[in-house]
Design a protein around this motif. Sequence first.
Motif, short mmCIF file in Angstrom:
data_model
loop_
_atom_site.label_atom_id
_atom_site.label_comp_id
_atom_site.label_asym_id
_atom_site.label_seq_id
_atom_site.Cartn_x
_atom_site.Cartn_y
_atom_site.Cartn_z
N GLY A 284 0.79 -1.22 0.00
CA GLY A 284 0.00 0.00 0.00
C GLY A 284 0.82 1.28 0.00
N TRP A 285 2.15 1.16 -0.08
CA TRP A 285 3.02 2.33 -0.12
C TRP A 285 3.45 2.62 -1.56
N ALA A 286 3.47 3.88 -1.90
CA ALA A 286 4.00 4.31 -3.20
C ALA A 286 5.34 5.00 -2.93
N ARG A 287 6.32 4.76 -3.80
CA ARG A 287 7.65 5.31 -3.58
C ARG A 287 8.16 6.00 -4.84
N VAL A 288 8.90 7.08 -4.64
CA VAL A 288 9.59 7.75 -5.73
C VAL A 288 11.01 8.07 -5.28
N ARG A 289 11.93 7.99 -6.22
CA ARG A 289 13.32 8.33 -5.94
C ARG A 289 13.56 9.72 -6.53
N ILE A 290 14.08 10.64 -5.72
CA ILE A 290 14.18 12.03 -6.13
C ILE A 290 15.60 12.55 -5.92
N ASP A 291 15.95 13.54 -6.73
CA ASP A 291 17.23 14.22 -6.56
C ASP A 291 17.11 15.14 -5.34
N GLY A 292 17.99 14.95 -4.37
CA GLY A 292 17.88 15.67 -3.11
C GLY A 292 17.97 17.18 -3.27
N ARG A 293 18.92 17.65 -4.09
CA ARG A 293 19.10 19.09 -4.24
C ARG A 293 17.90 19.71 -4.99
N ASP A 294 17.43 19.01 -6.00
CA ASP A 294 16.29 19.51 -6.76
C ASP A 294 15.04 19.54 -5.88
N TRP A 295 14.86 18.52 -5.06
CA TRP A 295 13.73 18.44 -4.15
C TRP A 295 13.77 19.60 -3.15
N LEU A 315 6.95 2.93 -7.76
CA LEU A 315 7.94 2.35 -8.65
C LEU A 315 7.99 0.86 -8.37
N SER A 316 8.72 0.14 -9.22
CA SER A 316 8.86 -1.29 -9.01
C SER A 316 9.69 -1.52 -7.75
N PRO A 317 9.59 -2.70 -7.13
CA PRO A 317 10.34 -2.96 -5.90
C PRO A 317 11.85 -2.83 -6.09
N HIS A 318 12.31 -2.90 -7.34
CA HIS A 318 13.75 -2.84 -7.60
C HIS A 318 14.09 -1.60 -8.41
N PHE A 319 13.45 -0.48 -8.06
CA PHE A 319 13.71 0.74 -8.82
C PHE A 319 15.16 1.15 -8.60
#
Length: 320
Positions: A284-295, A315-319
């Motif tokens: 039930g969790w959604a995840r995104v990988r983000i650029d820290g400085r841009d964020w 994202l997929s479990p192996h993003f």
Amino acid sequence: MRFRSSIRNIQTFTKFASSLSSLGKVAWMRLDDEQVRFTIIPEQGTQVWAVLSIDSIFESYTIQSAAPNNTINLELPVVPLQRALRSALGANSASLRLTKKDKVPLLSLTIVTNSISSGTSAAGWSLRNDGNSDDETGGLGDGQVRETVVTQDIPIRVLSPASVEGIHEPRCREPDVHITLPNLFQLKSISERFTKLAAATSTTNSERGIVGGLGPKLVLSANMHGCLRLGVATDALSISSVWTGLINPELDPSHIEGGEDGVRVHPSTKMKELGGEDMDSEEGWARVRIDGRDWGRVLTVGRLGGRVIACKRPLSPHFP
């Protein structure tokens, strides 16, 4: 082509311009009869597609052009706009208009301020700029009120309709999770600390952001049960912060294709049926990988206050 307006809320407009200046140097400003749009599309990083209602910023608003809906497209530098607006804080009035000098198109900000000048009262007391006399009794005269008018010109470029007709806001599928973010100043502070930790503990060039100019990565996760998690994981470090009790806004059926039926089959409704506040399960969790400085730059919108709702898709479990 004509555009002239008086600014109703200079403080909000200034904060908005300050937020834009941290995300890009040049903006596409689109004016028409109904709204004002600001768009920033950098070569790399976060795009901005912002819409302001006319009443939220302007008091009077006059626009005229040969294009449909009296549309005017301008390319303007964001930092000079922000500086000009900042100088208008505390002014009695401020107006913005489209003009031209020596065949150069300009966006002119005219500021009117009132100040009390030094003078001498009828009784001979010397008056300071604040209009109070130097004696303890208060004096017998008043300083003169002087009106000061300052105009600041911002060089711009007028864009033809043909040059912008191919620019469209990216289309995204319906989000799997939507959640109201916590206090943005707190979130920004933690994000910046995590970004520094990620940069300091990364062991490869790609993690350090050397390859392709990318910065350290953070992982942002959320579910439909009021939980948000921000974390960083490297070979040497794994740490995260979790917020609970946040609000997942209810969907408005009138804004969803299919109405009530569309809400029932919406991805966020399905995600809500999965998991809960249990942090041990990723269901039930959604995840995104983000650029820290841009964020961190994106979170500067906290200057404007109000609520900010983040929409995520998993994202997929192996993003990567």
